[in-house]
Scaffold this active site. Structure first.
Site, mmCIF file in Angstrom:
data_model
loop_
_atom_site.group_PDB
_atom_site.id
_atom_site.type_symbol
_atom_site.label_atom_id
_atom_site.label_comp_id
_atom_site.label_asym_id
_atom_site.label_seq_id
_atom_site.Cartn_x
_atom_site.Cartn_y
_atom_site.Cartn_z
ATOM 1 N N HIS A 1 -13.393 2.995 -7.345
ATOM 2 C CA HIS A 1 -14.955 2.572 -7.519
ATOM 3 C C HIS A 1 -15.531 3.568 -8.248
ATOM 4 O O HIS A 1 -16.908 3.645 -8.593
ATOM 5 C CB HIS A 1 -15.746 2.780 -6.153
ATOM 6 C CG HIS A 1 -14.745 2.138 -5.030
ATOM 7 N ND1 HIS A 1 -14.036 2.781 -4.274
ATOM 8 C CD2 HIS A 1 -14.886 0.929 -4.624
ATOM 9 C CE1 HIS A 1 -13.572 2.129 -3.587
ATOM 10 N NE2 HIS A 1 -13.829 0.905 -3.538
ATOM 11 N N ARG B 1 -0.785 -0.646 -8.697
ATOM 12 C CA ARG B 1 -2.206 -0.408 -8.461
ATOM 13 C C ARG B 1 -2.514 1.105 -8.136
ATOM 14 O O ARG B 1 -1.789 1.531 -7.400
ATOM 15 C CB ARG B 1 -2.560 -1.398 -7.059
ATOM 16 C CG ARG B 1 -4.115 -1.123 -6.600
ATOM 17 C CD ARG B 1 -4.265 -1.729 -5.462
ATOM 18 N NE ARG B 1 -4.000 -0.989 -4.226
ATOM 19 C CZ ARG B 1 -3.544 -1.563 -3.169
ATOM 20 N NH1 ARG B 1 -3.390 -2.836 -2.838
ATOM 21 N NH2 ARG B 1 -3.010 -1.029 -1.988
ATOM 22 N N ASP C 1 0.831 -1.194 -0.108
ATOM 23 C CA ASP C 1 0.046 -0.145 -0.107
ATOM 24 C C ASP C 1 0.837 1.293 0.056
ATOM 25 O O ASP C 1 2.010 1.206 0.247
ATOM 26 C CB ASP C 1 -0.652 0.119 1.068
ATOM 27 C CG ASP C 1 -1.899 -0.924 1.280
ATOM 28 O OD1 ASP C 1 -2.094 -1.714 0.469
ATOM 29 O OD2 ASP C 1 -2.837 -0.719 2.349
HETATM 30 C C1 LIG Z 1 -8.404 -1.727 -4.039
HETATM 31 C C2 LIG Z 1 -8.029 -0.458 -3.393
HETATM 32 C C3 LIG Z 1 -6.853 -0.097 -2.858
HETATM 33 C C4 LIG Z 1 -6.494 0.988 -2.043
HETATM 34 N N1 LIG Z 1 -5.180 1.465 -1.578
HETATM 35 C C5 LIG Z 1 -4.800 2.740 -1.248
HETATM 36 C C6 LIG Z 1 -3.648 2.940 -0.734
HETATM 37 O O1 LIG Z 1 -2.639 2.084 -0.718
HETATM 38 N N2 LIG Z 1 -3.313 4.223 -0.484
HETATM 39 C C7 LIG Z 1 -4.368 5.207 -0.539
HETATM 40 O O2 LIG Z 1 -3.770 6.360 -0.224
HETATM 41 N N3 LIG Z 1 -5.586 4.891 -1.014
HETATM 42 C C8 LIG Z 1 -5.991 3.853 -1.326
HETATM 43 N N4 LIG Z 1 -7.208 3.248 -1.675
HETATM 44 C C9 LIG Z 1 -8.361 4.596 -1.427
HETATM 45 C C10 LIG Z 1 -8.252 5.428 -2.843
HETATM 46 O O3 LIG Z 1 -7.178 6.334 -2.848
HETATM 47 C C11 LIG Z 1 -9.607 6.481 -2.700
HETATM 48 O O4 LIG Z 1 -9.675 7.090 -1.599
HETATM 49 C C12 LIG Z 1 -10.810 5.628 -2.626
HETATM 50 O O5 LIG Z 1 -10.532 4.517 -3.618
HETATM 51 C C13 LIG Z 1 -11.965 6.238 -3.120
HETATM 52 O O6 LIG Z 1 -11.655 6.828 -4.641
HETATM 53 P P1 LIG Z 1 -12.444 6.160 -5.872
HETATM 54 O O7 LIG Z 1 -11.375 6.035 -6.754
HETATM 55 O O8 LIG Z 1 -13.304 5.172 -5.530
HETATM 56 O O9 LIG Z 1 -13.197 7.572 -6.564
HETATM 57 P P2 LIG Z 1 -14.366 8.587 -6.009
HETATM 58 O O10 LIG Z 1 -14.328 9.470 -7.003
HETATM 59 O O11 LIG Z 1 -13.872 8.870 -4.616
HETATM 60 O O12 LIG Z 1 -15.533 7.506 -5.863
HETATM 61 C C14 LIG Z 1 -16.441 7.111 -6.898
HETATM 62 C C15 LIG Z 1 -17.585 6.515 -6.503
HETATM 63 O O13 LIG Z 1 -17.425 5.539 -5.782
HETATM 64 C C16 LIG Z 1 -18.159 5.639 -4.638
HETATM 65 N N5 LIG Z 1 -17.518 5.455 -3.223
HETATM 66 C C17 LIG Z 1 -15.965 5.899 -3.353
HETATM 67 N N6 LIG Z 1 -15.618 5.790 -1.911
HETATM 68 C C18 LIG Z 1 -16.782 5.088 -1.356
HETATM 69 C C19 LIG Z 1 -16.723 4.876 0.032
HETATM 70 N N7 LIG Z 1 -15.680 5.261 1.077
HETATM 71 N N8 LIG Z 1 -18.098 4.477 0.501
HETATM 72 C C20 LIG Z 1 -19.134 4.357 -0.264
HETATM 73 N N9 LIG Z 1 -18.911 4.730 -1.586
HETATM 74 C C21 LIG Z 1 -17.996 5.133 -2.048
HETATM 75 C C22 LIG Z 1 -19.049 6.909 -4.782
HETATM 76 O O14 LIG Z 1 -20.285 6.273 -5.213
HETATM 77 C C23 LIG Z 1 -18.264 7.701 -5.283
HETATM 78 O O15 LIG Z 1 -19.171 8.667 -6.063
HETATM 79 C C24 LIG Z 1 -7.694 2.150 -2.380
HETATM 80 C C25 LIG Z 1 -8.664 1.942 -3.028
HETATM 81 C C26 LIG Z 1 -8.950 0.687 -3.453
HETATM 82 C C27 LIG Z 1 -10.284 0.423 -4.320
#
Ligand SMILES: Cc1cc2nc3c(=O)[nH]c(=O)nc-3n(C[C@H](O)[C@H](O)[C@H](O)COP(=O)(O)OP(=O)(O)OC[C@H]3O[C@@H](n4cnc5c(N)ncnc54)[C@H](O)[C@@H]3O)c2cc1C
Length: 307
Positions: free
Chosen positions: A228, A182, A132
């Site tokens: 997501h 990733r 991570d």
């Molecule tokens: C597999 C994976 C590994 C990750 N590893 C790291 C890491 O090592 N370091 C790091 O800094 N971050 C990590 N993250 C978190 C990442 O940085 C984001 O904060 C997180 O994924 C939200 O951003 P998004 O890309 O989903 O987009 P966004 O634009 O934030 O979200 C898109 C849509 O997804 C849905 N959504 C997103 N988050 C949520 C939530 N918490 N609850 C409910 N619905 C939600 C909503 O409908 C939103 O409109 C990881 C995320 C994933 C999926």
């Protein structure tokens, strides 16, 4: 960055709040939305049921910033056992670790040795180790540890954050090592000189980095899009198809409990999908980061408080 997000990310670092929150039963109810249970057995049971539905998984033990060697060594020993359990159960499950959980702040040498040992054991058990990425001040150290691990093992990947201004250069470095990435948007509170303050800038950076990753796709490296954001996934998918990158060369990873129906729909449409399943008792900072990603989630907490 919105005010709600700033306040929540500040709160995620409060040990007082963590202590208060962990003791409340409503918090335990709310957390169930994002993790199947606190013990590794629940995470692996969830991994098995995802596997039956055609989805892969990644498991991670919650914890970060440990401050003793003993704790860091316990975390390494725990992950060794998790890898054994994955092999024993024949699960299509990867493992993801945080370097500060493996003692990066205590002794970098110890942390590096642990990553090398875990990467070797992951390869021996037929799975893959992911690293991570945490706050921006850990990125240099993380990439140094990653470079050593990648020199020893091909089946090790690292996370990069699209919101950091430095990431295009870091991506080139990791691709130059033949590494697996990733890509995520980024979950921490960072100053504007380090990270894009506007979500639209992060989203644009994400897609530009994703294109670069797909241009560099190769059979021996996993290119992973951790998001997501379904519109973004569709753009990634369209770009991959325009460049004739096969679906086997990239995957989408999402968190347990977020967009579960869409995870299955993507998998049914031929996209490789893995669900990142977290477990453990140190869930407060991680949980509040999930709330900060979508402040509307705070209403779920309020609802479980009154139900
Ligand atoms: C597999 C994976 C590994 C990750 N590893 C790291 C890491 O090592 N370091 C790091 O800094 N971050 C990590 N993250 C978190 C990442 O940085 C984001 O904060 C997180 O994924 C939200 O951003 P998004 O890309 O989903 O987009 P966004 O634009 O934030 O979200 C898109 C849509 O997804 C849905 N959504 C997103 N988050 C949520 C939530 N918490 N609850 C409910 N619905 C939600 C909503 O409908 C939103 O409109 C990881 C995320 C994933 C999926």
């Amino acid at each position: 960055m919105s005010l709600a997000r700033t306040v929540l990310l500040r709160a995620s670092r409060s040990t007082w709040l963590a202590d208060q929150f962990r003791r409340r039963s409503f918090a335990r109810r709310a957390i169930k939305r994002f993790m199947p249970g606190e013990d590794v057995g629940s995470a692996l049971d969830a991994a098995a049921s995802f596997s039956s539905a055609g989805l892969g998984s990644v498991v991670t033990a919650l914890g970060e910033r440990v401050n003793t060697r003993e704790e860091a060594e316990r975390v390494r020993a725990h992950y060794m056992e998790v890898l054994n359990a994955i092999r024993a159960r024949g699960l299509p499950t990867h493992v993801s670790v945080k370097l500060t959980h493996l003692g990066l702040d205590v002794d970098r040498q110890l942390c590096t040795q642990s990553v090398l040992a875990l990467a070797a054991h992951a390869a021996a058990t037929g799975t893959m180790l992911w690293i991570d990425i945490e706050e921006s001040h850990y990125v240099d150290a993380t990439l140094e540890v990653y470079a050593k691990a990648r020199a020893a093992q091909p089946r090790v990947g690292v996370c990069l954050q699209a919101y950091l201004r430095r990431t295009p250069a870091d991506l080139e470095r990791v691709l130059g090592l033949g590494g697996s990435v990733r890509l995520v948007k980024g979950a921490y509170r960072e100053p504007p000189e380090v990270a894009f303050p506007k979500k639209s800038e992060t989203d644009a950076a994400y897609f530009a980095l994703a294109q670069r990753m797909l241009d560099a796709a190769a059979p021996e490296r996993s290119q992973v899009f951790g998001t997501h954001d379904l519109a973004l996934v569709e753009r990634v998918k369209a770009y991959a198809s325009s460049k004739r990158v096969p679906n086997s060369a990239w995957e989408v990873h999402m968190l347990y409990g977020i967009r579960a129906a869409e995870q299955r729909a993507l998998a049914a449409n031929g996209v490789g999908v893995r669900v990142l399943i977290s477990y453990g008792t140190h869930w407060f900072p991680w949980y509040v980061r999930r709330l900060a990603e979508r402040p509307a989630n705070v209403w779920f907490v309020v609802r479980s408080l009154v139900s």
